[in-house]
Design an enzyme around this catalytic site. Structure first.
Site, PDB file in Angstrom:
ATOM      1  N   ILE A  83       0.834  -1.200   0.000  1.00  0.00           N
ATOM      2  CA  ILE A  83       0.000   0.000   0.000  1.00  0.00           C
ATOM      3  C   ILE A  83       0.870   1.252   0.000  1.00  0.00           C
ATOM      4  O   ILE A  83       1.983   1.246   0.533  1.00  0.00           O
ATOM      5  CB  ILE A  83      -0.965  -0.031   1.215  1.00  0.00           C
ATOM      6  CG1 ILE A  83      -2.129   0.933   1.032  1.00  0.00           C
ATOM      7  CG2 ILE A  83      -0.213   0.181   2.522  1.00  0.00           C
ATOM      8  CD1 ILE A  83      -3.283   0.667   1.994  1.00  0.00           C
ATOM      9  N   CYS A  84       0.359   2.308  -0.629  1.00  0.00           N
ATOM     10  CA  CYS A  84       0.978   3.636  -0.564  1.00  0.00           C
ATOM     11  C   CYS A  84      -0.162   4.632  -0.399  1.00  0.00           C
ATOM     12  O   CYS A  84      -1.206   4.290   0.156  1.00  0.00           O
ATOM     13  CB  CYS A  84       1.840   3.911  -1.799  1.00  0.00           C
ATOM     14  SG  CYS A  84       0.938   3.986  -3.349  1.00  0.00           S
ATOM     15  N   ARG A  85      -0.005   5.850  -0.854  1.00  0.00           N
ATOM     16  CA  ARG A  85      -1.074   6.833  -0.670  1.00  0.00           C
ATOM     17  C   ARG A  85      -2.231   6.597  -1.629  1.00  0.00           C
ATOM     18  O   ARG A  85      -3.375   6.519  -1.225  1.00  0.00           O
ATOM     19  CB  ARG A  85      -0.541   8.260  -0.828  1.00  0.00           C
ATOM     20  CG  ARG A  85      -1.599   9.302  -0.489  1.00  0.00           C
ATOM     21  CD  ARG A  85      -1.041  10.716  -0.570  1.00  0.00           C
ATOM     22  NE  ARG A  85      -1.881  11.681   0.091  1.00  0.00           N
ATOM     23  CZ  ARG A  85      -3.079  12.082  -0.344  1.00  0.00           C
ATOM     24  NH1 ARG A  85      -3.583  11.573  -1.430  1.00  0.00           N
ATOM     25  NH2 ARG A  85      -3.765  12.983   0.330  1.00  0.00           N
TER      26      ARG A  85
END
Length: 133
Positions: A83-85
Site C-alpha cells: 500500500i501507498c497513498r
C-alpha cells in the site's frame, strides 16, 4: 548512497531523466482494501513523513526506494499486500516483487481507500490525530 539504477525499475523511480515504471498490473495482482485477509502482511511503501502522520497498525514500513535493500524485513513466505497513498508506488513495488519471485498484491486506492473511503483505522507515530498524508 547506493546507485538505485542497478535495481531495475527502482532506478526509474529514483533517478532523474529516466522513464517511470508504467507497466499495467493485471487483475490477479490487485485487491481492494476489503479483500485483504485478516492478519495479512501489509507493506507500506510511503515515505517516513507519510508513515508518521498515519498508517495501518501492524503494517511494515519499507519506503519504496529502500525495498531492494530491505528484503530481510519482509515476510518472504507469506502473501504481501502493498500500500501507498494512492497506488502508484505500490504498483511499482508489487511489479518488482512479483518479477523477483515474491507473492505481492497491490492495494487499489491505497491509504485513501483504506481510511478515507472505507473508514478503516490508522495510527500515527506523532501522538497527534492520525491522517493520510
Amino acid at each position: 548512497m547506493t546507485d538505485m539504477r542497478r535495481f531495475g525499475i527502482f532506478g526509474q523511480v529514483r533517478t532523474p531523466g529516466l522513464r517511470a515504471y508504467t507497466e499495467t498490473m493485471d487483475e490477479e495482482t490487485t485487491v481492494t482494501v476489503n479483500d485483504i485477509p485478516e492478519g495479512a502482511a501489509i507493506i507500506d511503501v510511503r515515505e517516513d513523513d507519510e508513515w508518521e502522520a498515519g498508517h495501518i497498525e501492524g503494517a511494515i514500513h519499507v519506503p519504496l526506494g529502500e525495498l531492494p535493500t530491505r528484503l530481510d524485513d519482509l515476510p518472504l513466505d507469506d502473501d504481501m499486500y502493498v500500500i501507498c497513498r494512492t497506488g502508484g508506488r505500490s504498483n511499482r513495488a508489487v511489479a518488482w516483487l512479483n518479477k523477483n519471485g515474491f507473492d505481492a498484491f497491490d492495494v487499489v486506492g491505497g491509504m485513501g481507500s483504506w481510511n478515507i473511503d472505507n473508514g478503516k483505522p490508522i495510527v500515527s507515530e506523532t501522538g497527534e490525530e492520525p491522517w493520510v498524508k
